[in-house]
Scaffold this active site. Structure first.
Site, PDB file in Angstrom:
ATOM      1  CG  ASP A 224      -0.575  -0.117   1.978  1.00  0.00           C
ATOM      2  OD1 ASP A 224       0.954   0.367   2.757  1.00  0.00           O
ATOM      3  OD2 ASP A 224      -0.903   0.403   4.032  1.00  0.00           O
TER       4      ASP A 224
ATOM      5  CE1 TYR B 116       4.796  -5.773  14.247  1.00  0.00           C
ATOM      6  CE2 TYR B 116       6.678  -7.031  15.876  1.00  0.00           C
ATOM      7  CZ  TYR B 116       5.799  -6.173  14.430  1.00  0.00           C
ATOM      8  OH  TYR B 116       7.115  -7.094  14.116  1.00  0.00           O
TER       9      TYR B 116
ATOM     10  CB  ALA C 267       3.280  -6.356   9.414  1.00  0.00           C
TER      11      ALA C 267
HETATM   12  C1  UD2 Z   1      12.970  -4.889  17.943  1.00  0.00           C
HETATM   13  C2  UD2 Z   1      12.178  -4.579  17.315  1.00  0.00           C
HETATM   14  C3  UD2 Z   1      10.619  -3.790  17.059  1.00  0.00           C
HETATM   15  C4  UD2 Z   1      10.007  -5.167  18.269  1.00  0.00           C
HETATM   16  C5  UD2 Z   1      10.992  -5.744  19.235  1.00  0.00           C
HETATM   17  C6  UD2 Z   1      10.452  -6.999  19.591  1.00  0.00           C
HETATM   18  C7  UD2 Z   1      13.494  -3.078  15.336  1.00  0.00           C
HETATM   19  C8  UD2 Z   1      13.475  -2.081  14.478  1.00  0.00           C
HETATM   20  N1  UD2 Z   1      12.701  -3.164  15.921  1.00  0.00           N
HETATM   21  O1  UD2 Z   1      12.928  -3.594  18.959  1.00  0.00           O
HETATM   22  O2  UD2 Z   1       9.947  -4.161  16.093  1.00  0.00           O
HETATM   23  O3  UD2 Z   1      10.016  -6.463  17.722  1.00  0.00           O
HETATM   24  O4  UD2 Z   1      12.148  -5.907  18.932  1.00  0.00           O
HETATM   25  O5  UD2 Z   1      11.182  -6.496  21.441  1.00  0.00           O
HETATM   26  O6  UD2 Z   1      14.369  -4.490  14.713  1.00  0.00           O
HETATM   27  N2  UD2 Z   1      18.689   2.770  20.534  1.00  0.00           N
HETATM   28  C9  UD2 Z   1      19.267   3.937  21.255  1.00  0.00           C
HETATM   29  N3  UD2 Z   1      19.344   4.702  20.640  1.00  0.00           N
HETATM   30  C10 UD2 Z   1      18.488   4.824  19.121  1.00  0.00           C
HETATM   31  C11 UD2 Z   1      17.673   3.947  18.726  1.00  0.00           C
HETATM   32  C12 UD2 Z   1      17.387   2.842  19.629  1.00  0.00           C
HETATM   33  O7  UD2 Z   1      19.809   3.938  22.164  1.00  0.00           O
HETATM   34  O8  UD2 Z   1      18.324   5.877  18.834  1.00  0.00           O
HETATM   35  C13 UD2 Z   1      18.336   1.772  21.546  1.00  0.00           C
HETATM   36  C14 UD2 Z   1      17.141   1.388  22.178  1.00  0.00           C
HETATM   37  O9  UD2 Z   1      16.883   2.263  23.270  1.00  0.00           O
HETATM   38  C15 UD2 Z   1      17.376  -0.243  22.479  1.00  0.00           C
HETATM   39  C16 UD2 Z   1      18.302  -0.883  21.244  1.00  0.00           C
HETATM   40  O10 UD2 Z   1      18.573   0.330  20.874  1.00  0.00           O
HETATM   41  O11 UD2 Z   1      17.875  -0.807  23.921  1.00  0.00           O
HETATM   42  C17 UD2 Z   1      17.319  -0.848  20.423  1.00  0.00           C
HETATM   43  O12 UD2 Z   1      16.145  -0.582  19.819  1.00  0.00           O
HETATM   44  P1  UD2 Z   1      15.294  -1.202  18.858  1.00  0.00           P
HETATM   45  O13 UD2 Z   1      14.329  -0.191  18.272  1.00  0.00           O
HETATM   46  O14 UD2 Z   1      16.286  -1.316  17.164  1.00  0.00           O
HETATM   47  O15 UD2 Z   1      15.329  -2.365  18.613  1.00  0.00           O
HETATM   48  P2  UD2 Z   1      13.888  -3.275  20.196  1.00  0.00           P
HETATM   49  O16 UD2 Z   1      14.900  -4.497  19.928  1.00  0.00           O
HETATM   50  O17 UD2 Z   1      13.892  -2.342  20.716  1.00  0.00           O
END
Ligand code: UD2
Length: 306
Positions: free
Chosen positions: A32, A143, A77
């Site tokens: 989409d 989710y 999704a």
């Molecule tokens: C992942 C998935 C999400 C969900 C989740 C389930 C991705 C992008 N997201 O989230 O969809 O499935 O797992 O547990 O794969 N961080 C920073 N600085 C930034 C951005 C992030 O420090 O600018 C940290 C954030 O706080 C976290 C870590 O990096 O501790 C990973 O963050 P993420 O959003 O890439 O992935 P996650 O594992 O939280």
């Protein structure tokens, strides 16, 4: 064979489409274009890929797209956990009703196999590591609930209707074409975007949190195997590298690659963050022959080079 990739103009979907075309398949994409982009397919000859702009919530559209397809890769999704908390109805409609629509279409159109993009979010914040597929799912967000429910549907379809189904639980996928600009973008896409632009990087917490990052090409490999290995039907597989990397390790790799120090600012940990995540990928390795090939630093180099 003819295949359908829902979400084929998105980050993971567009890499899968590229590989499937390269393997000689006829590829139809349903997207989409809400987060997917035409540009994600722009490197492909327009004549090679059939793009249908439409919504997985629309059963008739999904049905028409599944016609004549042997395999459906369901990547479409809304992938944001925070969005699902704020908008559970919309998230449900796209992520769960959309998956049911794909399965109904697969049944009606005689599709052989559906490969479903599931998520590590099904494991919730239960701390036991590494995650194995036989552990109880305990999602903590709409989710995660939508993804585990979608998986249950997919895995029931073989017995109920003779449509083969495989579920791939993606861990933290990274690679080219992942959008770095939303507040909930994957951490690697954000860090790389900032590092390239020479802008300050924000680390939420001490940077010692860890994730099982997996390069998008390895996720594509898993999808191709999931479509072809006969015994995979009715099974769910973790898809990661089976190794975890801390944010501080990522930053050190990035500094090596760009060959200069990065400006890093620390902020308090993000609400609801889990500390560590790690996949046990032995089931995928043994049953699918899955072998992640791209090391994190190599993936980062390709991302920065591209
Ligand atoms: C992942 C998935 C999400 C969900 C989740 C389930 C991705 C992008 N997201 O989230 O969809 O499935 O797992 O547990 O794969 N961080 C920073 N600085 C930034 C951005 C992030 O420090 O600018 C940290 C954030 O706080 C976290 C870590 O990096 O501790 C990973 O963050 P993420 O959003 O890439 O992935 P996650 O594992 O939280």
């Amino acid at each position: 064979m003819r295949v359908l990739v829902t979400g084929g103009a998105g980050f993971i979907g567009s890499h899968l489409v590229t590989r499937l075309l390269g393997d000689g398949h006829d590829v139809r994409v349903l997207d989409d274009l809400s987060t997917g982009k035409r540009e994600n397919l722009a490197h492909l000859a327009a004549a090679d890929v059939e793009l249908v702009v439409g919504d997985v919530r629309d059963g008739a559209t999904v049905d028409a797209c599944a016609r004549g397809c042997e395999v459906v890769f369901h990547e479409a999704a809304i992938v944001s956990v925070p969005y699902s908390v704020e908008h559970p109805q919309t998230s449900h409609d796209v992520n769960l009703q959309g998956t049911l629509n794909v399965l109904l279409a697969a049944r009606a159109q005689g599709v052989r196999r559906v490969v479903f993009a599931c998520s590590a979010a099904v494991y919730g914040d239960e701390p036991t590591l590494p995650k194995r597929e036989d552990m109880a799912a305990s999602p903590i967000s709409p989710y995660g609930i939508e993804k585990i429910a979608g998986e249950q549907y997919v895995l029931a379809w073989p017995k109920l209707y003779g449509v083969e189904g495989v579920s791939l639980r993606y861990f933290n996928v990274f690679g080219p074409r992942q959008d770095p600009r939303s507040p909930y973008s994957g951490v690697i896409s954000v860090f790389v975007d900032r590092a390239r632009a020479g802008r300050e990087i924000t680390v939420f917490g001490d940077g010692e949190q860890s994730r099982d990052f997996v390069f998008v090409e390895d996720v594509v490999q898993a999808n191709v195997l999931a479509a072809t290995v006969p015994s995979a039907s009715g099974r769910a597989y973790n898809i990661g590298r089976g190794a975890r990397t801390t944010l501080n390790e990522l930053l050190a790799m990035l500094e090596r690659i760009v060959d200069r120090p990065l400006a890093v600012r620390h902020e308090p940990p993000r609400a609801g963050d889990i500390r560590d995540s790690l996949a046990d990928v032995s089931r995928a390795r043994e049953e699918l022959g899955f072998a992640p090939r791209v090391a994190i630093e190599e993936g980062l180099r390709r991302l920065i080079g591209g």
